[in-house]
Design a protein around this motif. Sequence first.
Motif, PDB file in Angstrom:
ATOM      1  N   SER A 107      41.715  34.937  44.102  1.00  0.00           N
ATOM      2  CA  SER A 107      42.568  34.619  42.960  1.00  0.00           C
ATOM      3  C   SER A 107      41.726  34.210  41.757  1.00  0.00           C
ATOM      4  CB  SER A 107      43.555  33.507  43.317  1.00  0.00           C
ATOM      5  OG  SER A 107      42.891  32.281  43.583  1.00  0.00           O
ATOM      6  N   LEU A 108      40.649  33.477  41.997  1.00  0.00           N
ATOM      7  CA  LEU A 108      39.787  33.050  40.900  1.00  0.00           C
ATOM      8  C   LEU A 108      39.093  34.245  40.258  1.00  0.00           C
ATOM      9  CD1 LEU A 108      38.854  30.475  39.462  1.00  0.00           C
ATOM     10  CD2 LEU A 108      36.900  30.412  41.008  1.00  0.00           C
TER      11      LEU A 108
ATOM     12  N   LYS B  19      41.692  36.133  38.252  1.00  0.00           N
ATOM     13  CA  LYS B  19      42.031  35.419  37.017  1.00  0.00           C
ATOM     14  C   LYS B  19      40.935  35.584  35.968  1.00  0.00           C
ATOM     15  CE  LYS B  19      44.830  31.774  39.204  1.00  0.00           C
ATOM     16  NZ  LYS B  19      44.871  30.341  39.552  1.00  0.00           N
TER      17      LYS B  19
ATOM     18  N   GLU C  46      39.627  25.950  32.466  1.00  0.00           N
ATOM     19  CA  GLU C  46      40.630  25.259  33.286  1.00  0.00           C
ATOM     20  C   GLU C  46      40.688  25.855  34.692  1.00  0.00           C
ATOM     21  OE1 GLU C  46      44.003  23.662  30.186  1.00  0.00           O
ATOM     22  OE2 GLU C  46      43.998  25.787  30.691  1.00  0.00           O
ATOM     23  N   MET C  47      40.582  27.177  34.782  1.00  0.00           N
ATOM     24  CA  MET C  47      40.594  27.826  36.100  1.00  0.00           C
ATOM     25  C   MET C  47      39.422  27.358  36.948  1.00  0.00           C
ATOM     26  SD  MET C  47      41.396  31.766  35.082  1.00  0.00           S
ATOM     27  CE  MET C  47      42.552  32.137  33.761  1.00  0.00           C
TER      28      MET C  47
ATOM     29  N   ALA D 188      39.840  25.141  40.317  1.00  0.00           N
ATOM     30  CA  ALA D 188      39.381  25.606  41.627  1.00  0.00           C
ATOM     31  C   ALA D 188      38.424  24.602  42.254  1.00  0.00           C
ATOM     32  CB  ALA D 188      38.699  26.960  41.482  1.00  0.00           C
TER      33      ALA D 188
END
Length: 429
Positions: free
Chosen positions: A23-24, A27, A75-76, A80
């Motif tokens: 997911s990271l 993104k 922010e991601m 994480a």
Amino acid sequence: MTDTLFSASISLSLVFAAALALSLVLKFWLGSRQIRHVAQHRDAVPAAFAHTISLAAHQKAADYTVAKARLGLLEMALGAAVLLGWTLLGGISSLNQALVQAMGLGTGQQLALLVAFVVFSGAIDLPLSWYQTFVLEQRFGFNKMSFRLWLADLLKSGLIGALIGLPIAALILWMMAATGSLWWLWAWLFWMGFNLLLLVIYPTLIAPLFNKFAPLEDETLRSRVTALMQRCGFSAKGLFVMDGSKRSAHANAYFTGFGAAKRVVFYDTLLAKLSAPEVDAVLAHELGHFKHKHIIKRIVSMFALSLAGFALLGYLTQQVWFYTGLGVQPNLAASNDALALLLFMLALPVFSFFIAPLFAQLSRKHEFEADAYAVSQTSAQDLSTALLKLYEDNASTLTPDPLYVSFYYSHPGASERLARMRGMASTAA
């Protein structure tokens, strides 16, 4: 730990880590695409908007979008890292053990665990929240908040969260301990009832704590809006103007409340920027959501999804591998309900991220339907010009990356949205 339990625990750890990593990566890839695409189209206004949007406004929107996207990447990464710290690296487990040693086992300790987690998480988020408001929004001329107002909002939110959240958390923990194996069903019923109640009381009890809501005084506009709502078969408890300008230069309008408590709220910034026919068109769009029962459909969807979530949580609370697989050593002599709530809340978004495009696509479909309704009740030209003003005033880019739009946007991109309106106008003509 038995071999089966150990295997299940390791499997969950690996699956969770893989989902988080994937997911990271996704993104970051999507965010990077958005940044590149917007930057590449910065120097020329799209042909469809060349006569209505200035190059300076277009470039401001591009710069604002890129700046927000870059902050989003930060922010991601931080999110994480914090998530790993809380879970697989043992943060929640350590916090839980520290509170057990200080307070002993029991409901008080479980509530303290939830409160401590919220406080620590909020503290971690504060610097980026401050930066977004007082640096990014300030740089582009949107922030109207003083530090004092920002701090007052923060304290009010914390106090309201404590007054509402602590009793709810205590009641759910009690249900988990006292109502047997179907506790999740009772908790779900309570949670849905609370959310419906919140829809009713929020406009009159909570929202006024943060903003002032004054009755719409412009008699000409009031008459137009009232006539539009009557024509559409819609009634509301009042028409209000909110002092949104004390916090931001962004403009908006919305319905709030539920049932007899429905209100129409206009930001003062919106009324300052749009003509009366344009306000009609924006309001007609919102009425379109009610006419197509989008709000009811979303509430029903929320009911169904939350029921599935509570049922899954009810199963996971009984599985030791659920705790150990996410980096937590469960209490052997007492309830682990607060631990289960926290772990579920942290882990679920990692997996649900991959189905987010489906909900975004459904939301965009609803927006198109609301646009079509607005055009049928007012004018495609008025709605188009109103949206263009809002895109310009909110510095919304006209050239987002199409794949980024498909994955994230709850509203269609400007080009596609306005092209459809032109098609509706041509068909009507």
